[in-house]
Design a protein around this motif. Structure first.
Motif, PDB file in Angstrom:
ATOM      1  N   MET A   1       1.589  16.165  12.297  1.00  0.00           N
ATOM      2  CA  MET A   1       2.414  14.932  12.282  1.00  0.00           C
ATOM      3  C   MET A   1       1.496  13.719  12.377  1.00  0.00           C
ATOM      4  O   MET A   1       0.639  13.640  13.244  1.00  0.00           O
ATOM      5  CB  MET A   1       3.400  14.948  13.455  1.00  0.00           C
ATOM      6  N   TRP A   2       1.707  12.798  11.466  1.00  0.00           N
ATOM      7  CA  TRP A   2       0.897  11.591  11.447  1.00  0.00           C
ATOM      8  C   TRP A   2       1.379  10.623  12.522  1.00  0.00           C
ATOM      9  O   TRP A   2       2.563  10.468  12.757  1.00  0.00           O
ATOM     10  CB  TRP A   2       1.022  10.914  10.086  1.00  0.00           C
ATOM     11  N   SER A   3       0.404   9.922  13.148  1.00  0.00           N
ATOM     12  CA  SER A   3       0.772   8.833  14.045  1.00  0.00           C
ATOM     13  C   SER A   3       0.928   7.561  13.219  1.00  0.00           C
ATOM     14  O   SER A   3       0.460   7.482  12.076  1.00  0.00           O
ATOM     15  CB  SER A   3      -0.307   8.633  15.112  1.00  0.00           C
ATOM     16  N   GLY A   4       1.582   6.549  13.813  1.00  0.00           N
ATOM     17  CA  GLY A   4       1.813   5.313  13.079  1.00  0.00           C
ATOM     18  C   GLY A   4       0.524   4.634  12.648  1.00  0.00           C
ATOM     19  O   GLY A   4       0.390   4.183  11.506  1.00  0.00           O
ATOM     20  N   SER A   5      -0.464   4.580  13.562  1.00  0.00           N
ATOM     21  CA  SER A   5      -1.728   3.912  13.241  1.00  0.00           C
ATOM     22  C   SER A   5      -2.483   4.661  12.147  1.00  0.00           C
ATOM     23  O   SER A   5      -3.107   4.042  11.273  1.00  0.00           O
ATOM     24  CB  SER A   5      -2.592   3.797  14.499  1.00  0.00           C
ATOM     25  N   GLU A   6      -2.418   5.991  12.155  1.00  0.00           N
ATOM     26  CA  GLU A   6      -3.092   6.775  11.118  1.00  0.00           C
ATOM     27  C   GLU A   6      -2.445   6.539   9.751  1.00  0.00           C
ATOM     28  O   GLU A   6      -3.133   6.411   8.735  1.00  0.00           O
ATOM     29  CB  GLU A   6      -3.044   8.260  11.475  1.00  0.00           C
ATOM     30  N   LEU A   7      -1.119   6.468   9.740  1.00  0.00           N
ATOM     31  CA  LEU A   7      -0.411   6.221   8.487  1.00  0.00           C
ATOM     32  C   LEU A   7      -0.708   4.822   7.963  1.00  0.00           C
ATOM     33  O   LEU A   7      -0.886   4.620   6.762  1.00  0.00           O
ATOM     34  CB  LEU A   7       1.091   6.397   8.702  1.00  0.00           C
ATOM     35  N   PHE A   8      -0.787   3.861   8.873  1.00  0.00           N
ATOM     36  CA  PHE A   8      -1.133   2.488   8.489  1.00  0.00           C
ATOM     37  C   PHE A   8      -2.525   2.455   7.861  1.00  0.00           C
ATOM     38  O   PHE A   8      -2.745   1.847   6.810  1.00  0.00           O
ATOM     39  CB  PHE A   8      -1.077   1.578   9.719  1.00  0.00           C
ATOM     40  N   ALA A   9      -3.493   3.127   8.522  1.00  0.00           N
ATOM     41  CA  ALA A   9      -4.869   3.160   8.030  1.00  0.00           C
ATOM     42  C   ALA A   9      -4.965   3.888   6.692  1.00  0.00           C
ATOM     43  O   ALA A   9      -5.778   3.526   5.835  1.00  0.00           O
ATOM     44  CB  ALA A   9      -5.781   3.827   9.063  1.00  0.00           C
ATOM     45  N   GLU A  10      -4.124   4.917   6.504  1.00  0.00           N
ATOM     46  CA  GLU A  10      -4.147   5.638   5.231  1.00  0.00           C
ATOM     47  C   GLU A  10      -3.514   4.815   4.115  1.00  0.00           C
ATOM     48  O   GLU A  10      -4.004   4.801   2.979  1.00  0.00           O
ATOM     49  CB  GLU A  10      -3.385   6.960   5.383  1.00  0.00           C
ATOM     50  N   ALA A  11      -2.424   4.100   4.423  1.00  0.00           N
ATOM     51  CA  ALA A  11      -1.682   3.378   3.394  1.00  0.00           C
ATOM     52  C   ALA A  11      -2.405   2.122   2.930  1.00  0.00           C
ATOM     53  O   ALA A  11      -2.328   1.763   1.748  1.00  0.00           O
ATOM     54  CB  ALA A  11      -0.288   3.014   3.921  1.00  0.00           C
ATOM     55  N   LEU A  12      -3.103   1.449   3.847  1.00  0.00           N
ATOM     56  CA  LEU A  12      -3.689   0.144   3.531  1.00  0.00           C
ATOM     57  C   LEU A  12      -4.628   0.199   2.320  1.00  0.00           C
ATOM     58  O   LEU A  12      -4.459  -0.592   1.370  1.00  0.00           O
ATOM     59  CB  LEU A  12      -4.401  -0.417   4.762  1.00  0.00           C
ATOM     60  N   PRO A  13      -5.634   1.098   2.278  1.00  0.00           N
ATOM     61  CA  PRO A  13      -6.516   1.127   1.094  1.00  0.00           C
ATOM     62  C   PRO A  13      -5.793   1.571  -0.178  1.00  0.00           C
ATOM     63  O   PRO A  13      -6.130   1.109  -1.274  1.00  0.00           O
ATOM     64  CB  PRO A  13      -7.614   2.126   1.495  1.00  0.00           C
ATOM     65  N   GLN A  14      -4.800   2.442  -0.040  1.00  0.00           N
ATOM     66  CA  GLN A  14      -4.048   2.870  -1.223  1.00  0.00           C
ATOM     67  C   GLN A  14      -3.261   1.706  -1.808  1.00  0.00           C
ATOM     68  O   GLN A  14      -3.208   1.525  -3.034  1.00  0.00           O
ATOM     69  CB  GLN A  14      -3.095   4.010  -0.854  1.00  0.00           C
ATOM     70  N   LEU A  15      -2.654   0.912  -0.936  1.00  0.00           N
ATOM     71  CA  LEU A  15      -1.903  -0.254  -1.404  1.00  0.00           C
ATOM     72  C   LEU A  15      -2.843  -1.318  -1.968  1.00  0.00           C
ATOM     73  O   LEU A  15      -2.525  -1.981  -2.967  1.00  0.00           O
ATOM     74  CB  LEU A  15      -1.076  -0.843  -0.259  1.00  0.00           C
ATOM     75  N   ALA A  16      -4.012  -1.473  -1.329  1.00  0.00           N
ATOM     76  CA  ALA A  16      -4.978  -2.476  -1.788  1.00  0.00           C
ATOM     77  C   ALA A  16      -5.447  -2.194  -3.212  1.00  0.00           C
ATOM     78  O   ALA A  16      -5.777  -3.118  -3.962  1.00  0.00           O
ATOM     79  CB  ALA A  16      -6.170  -2.527  -0.832  1.00  0.00           C
ATOM     80  N   ALA A  17      -5.465  -0.924  -3.607  1.00  0.00           N
ATOM     81  CA  ALA A  17      -5.890  -0.569  -4.962  1.00  0.00           C
ATOM     82  C   ALA A  17      -4.941  -1.124  -6.019  1.00  0.00           C
ATOM     83  O   ALA A  17      -5.318  -1.248  -7.195  1.00  0.00           O
ATOM     84  CB  ALA A  17      -5.984   0.955  -5.086  1.00  0.00           C
ATOM     85  N   TYR A  18      -3.716  -1.468  -5.619  1.00  0.00           N
ATOM     86  CA  TYR A  18      -2.726  -1.988  -6.565  1.00  0.00           C
ATOM     87  C   TYR A  18      -2.608  -3.512  -6.501  1.00  0.00           C
ATOM     88  O   TYR A  18      -1.726  -4.081  -7.138  1.00  0.00           O
ATOM     89  CB  TYR A  18      -1.360  -1.338  -6.316  1.00  0.00           C
ATOM     90  N   ILE A  19      -3.501  -4.151  -5.752  1.00  0.00           N
ATOM     91  CA  ILE A  19      -3.494  -5.621  -5.703  1.00  0.00           C
ATOM     92  C   ILE A  19      -3.717  -6.228  -7.087  1.00  0.00           C
ATOM     93  O   ILE A  19      -3.037  -7.207  -7.444  1.00  0.00           O
ATOM     94  CB  ILE A  19      -4.547  -6.122  -4.691  1.00  0.00           C
ATOM     95  N   VAL A 197       4.050   1.788   6.854  1.00  0.00           N
ATOM     96  CA  VAL A 197       3.693   1.565   5.443  1.00  0.00           C
ATOM     97  C   VAL A 197       4.107   0.161   5.012  1.00  0.00           C
ATOM     98  O   VAL A 197       3.349  -0.552   4.332  1.00  0.00           O
ATOM     99  CB  VAL A 197       4.362   2.630   4.551  1.00  0.00           C
ATOM    100  N   LEU A 198       5.314  -0.257   5.418  1.00  0.00           N
ATOM    101  CA  LEU A 198       5.781  -1.600   5.064  1.00  0.00           C
ATOM    102  C   LEU A 198       4.944  -2.667   5.753  1.00  0.00           C
ATOM    103  O   LEU A 198       4.703  -3.748   5.188  1.00  0.00           O
ATOM    104  CB  LEU A 198       7.258  -1.749   5.438  1.00  0.00           C
ATOM    105  N   LEU A 199       4.498  -2.399   6.970  1.00  0.00           N
ATOM    106  CA  LEU A 199       3.612  -3.348   7.651  1.00  0.00           C
ATOM    107  C   LEU A 199       2.290  -3.485   6.901  1.00  0.00           C
ATOM    108  O   LEU A 199       1.734  -4.591   6.794  1.00  0.00           O
ATOM    109  CB  LEU A 199       3.352  -2.894   9.089  1.00  0.00           C
ATOM    110  N   ALA A 200       1.772  -2.379   6.371  1.00  0.00           N
ATOM    111  CA  ALA A 200       0.542  -2.440   5.571  1.00  0.00           C
ATOM    112  C   ALA A 200       0.761  -3.297   4.328  1.00  0.00           C
ATOM    113  O   ALA A 200      -0.097  -4.127   3.965  1.00  0.00           O
ATOM    114  CB  ALA A 200       0.103  -1.025   5.180  1.00  0.00           C
ATOM    115  N   ALA A 201       1.927  -3.125   3.677  1.00  0.00           N
ATOM    116  CA  ALA A 201       2.250  -3.955   2.512  1.00  0.00           C
ATOM    117  C   ALA A 201       2.390  -5.412   2.908  1.00  0.00           C
ATOM    118  O   ALA A 201       1.925  -6.325   2.199  1.00  0.00           O
ATOM    119  CB  ALA A 201       3.544  -3.457   1.858  1.00  0.00           C
ATOM    120  N   ALA A 202       3.026  -5.665   4.067  1.00  0.00           N
ATOM    121  CA  ALA A 202       3.204  -7.040   4.545  1.00  0.00           C
ATOM    122  C   ALA A 202       1.857  -7.704   4.796  1.00  0.00           C
ATOM    123  O   ALA A 202       1.661  -8.891   4.484  1.00  0.00           O
ATOM    124  CB  ALA A 202       4.055  -7.051   5.822  1.00  0.00           C
ATOM    125  N   VAL A 203       0.898  -6.955   5.355  1.00  0.00           N
ATOM    126  CA  VAL A 203      -0.437  -7.503   5.614  1.00  0.00           C
ATOM    127  C   VAL A 203      -1.101  -7.930   4.307  1.00  0.00           C
ATOM    128  O   VAL A 203      -1.702  -9.009   4.208  1.00  0.00           O
ATOM    129  CB  VAL A 203      -1.307  -6.468   6.361  1.00  0.00           C
TER     130      VAL A 203
END
Length: 468
Positions: A1-19, A197-203
């Protein structure tokens, strides 16, 4: 089970690739709108010929219908329209349809920003241009446009920021940008950790918005130094039958928009008091919160309220007799909170600018005749500030009413959701969106006329403001 901080850290670079894709969805409409907006402005400040009325109709339609419906109209309707000429565009990427619809939508607002800037200029400069042999186009391009651009820059900044955040809805037609990737990550984790994940997108959106705002601040200072298949076939019978069905949702939509609008005005008024009165801590908190709300797309804020508020309410279960019922969440109230805070952040600027535009000498005169601070504010300052604010308040109501279509994405059954459901049986998707667009447009036109009448009624409070 992923923790919130781990999911945030995983999602951020993936989302950044679509900037880059998100920036493409932002940059192309921005550049196109500068040209189209200038052209439409040029036509609308000229003689009232056929082009004038066509340009006015274009602006009225794209300002008066929600951007989300326009995206659907382009996505479902444009392939059918060009199929009449034997052109097949059904295999086009969804991003192309989003960019095309956004170009038209954004151009209508840019043209109005340019037109208001044009009307603020001294027309004697045009006569001076004629006197030295300039034609109308030369006067517009070499005398009026540079000054109008300087005046319009602050308004363009807000429009550009709103455009950037508006790219967050591209995913609804399958476009894969930052928000589309965020939704994909959420689905891959089967809904776990949506907030992170949405917080990562918001950032990401917030950081891009800050950069954009810094760029426009630099430009403002820089300028200030230099003062399918066959032919098009619509089911018209269904459209006629669908009108009363969709209209039945209008009272709920108007109620939602008015409640959110009044909530936004109240929040803006309170925030304005905190800033104008220089209340310690509260002023800094309000400014920081407004910056955050203006920098994060409304779509993201809606989804955050949709997922986060139930957790907060669950934490309050049993407090002072409050009983939380997770089986009957109030999606209407969740969406209201998001809309009120989002538009309250923007309308705080309206409150501040309108108050500061009233000559402060009038308050001093009120004190000299024995009025209290509240009497002077209520009887002298607020009536004039309201008159000054009405044009901006009109724009924000129209924007809010159109944006209410986004509430359908968080289970609020308003006009758009009703139109979508009404097409479920016969698959007349395009016809349903056309009906919804017509109703939104009609309401926005009536709202604009109503605010114009209010502005006319309030003219008795208008006073000439001192020039700098």
């Amino acid at each position: 089970m992923w923790s919130g901080s781990e999911l945030f850290a995983e999602a951020l670079p993936q989302l950044a690739a679509y900037i880059p894709i998100t920036l493409l969805c932002f940059a192309v409409p921005s550049l196109v709108a500068l040209f189209m907006g200038s052209l439409i402005c040029y036509i609308r400040v000229g003689k009232k010929n056929l082009l004038y009325y066509l340009a006015s109709l274009f602006v009225s339609f794209f300002r008066g219908t929600p951007g989300l419906i326009q995206i659907y109209l382009f996505f479902f309707g444009l392939p059918k329209l060009v199929a009449v000429f034997g052109i097949d565009i059904n295999r086009w990427d969804a991003l192309i349809f989003f960019i095309l619809s956004t170009c038209c939508n954004f151009s209508s607002f840019v043209s109005e920003a340019f037109r208001s800037a044009y009307l603020a200029l001294d027309k004697g400069q045009i006569e001076a241009g004629y006197s030295i042999g300039f034609n109308r186009w030369q006067c517009f391009a070499q005398i009026i446009a540079p000054q109008a651009l300087q005046i319009a820059l602050p308004n363009l900044k807000n429009l550009e920021i709103d455009l950037l955040k508006g790219t967050a809805v591209a995913y609804v037609i399958g476009a894969m940008d930052v928000m589309g990737k965020a939704q994909y990550i959420i689905s891959m984790h089967r809904g776990f950790g949506q907030i992170w994940v949405l917080l990562a997108a918001a950032v990401i959106y917030f950081l891009i918005t800050v950069g954009l705002e810094l760029l426009f601040n630099f430009l403002t200072k820089r300028f200030s130094r230099h003062e399918g298949g066959g032919g098009m076939s619509l089911n018209y019978a269904f459209m006629v039958q669908d009108i009363p069905v969709v209209l039945a949702a209008l009272p709920r939509t108007l109620g939602f928009a008015l409640c959110a609008y009044m909530g936004a005005i109240l929040l803006a008024f309170l925030a304005g008091i905190c800033i104008l009165r220089n209340i310690p801590l509260l002023k800094q908190l309000v400014i920081a919160l407004n910056t955050l709300l203006k920098g994060v797309p409304l779509m993201v804020q809606l989804l955050l309220c949709f997922y986060a508020i139930p957790y907060l309410l669950q934490g309050l279960d049993g407090f002072l007799g409050y009983a939380y019922n997770p089986k009957n969440p109030s999606y209407f109230a969740f969406a209201l909170v998001a809309f009120a805070f989002n538009y309250g952040a923007y309308m705080t600027d309206v409150v501040l600018s309108s108050y500061r535009a009233v000559d402060k000498g009038q308050l001093e005169a009120a004190y000299s005749v024995g009025m209290s601070a509240w009497q002077g504010l209520a009887h002298i300052v607020l009536p004039q500030a309201l008159v000054i604010a009405i044009p901006n308040l009109t724009n924000y109501f129209i924007w809010l009413f159109k944006a209410s279509s986004l509430a359908s994405l968080v289970n609020v059954f308003e006009l758009l959701a009703t139109a979508r459901m009404s097409t479920a049986n016969n698959y007349a998707i395009l016809e349903g969106y056309i009906v919804a667009a017509g109703i939104y447009w009609l309401v926005c036109v009536l709202a604009e006329k109503g605010f114009a009448l209010l502005d006319k009624k309030m003219n008795k409070f208008r006073h000439d403001l001192p020039t700098a």
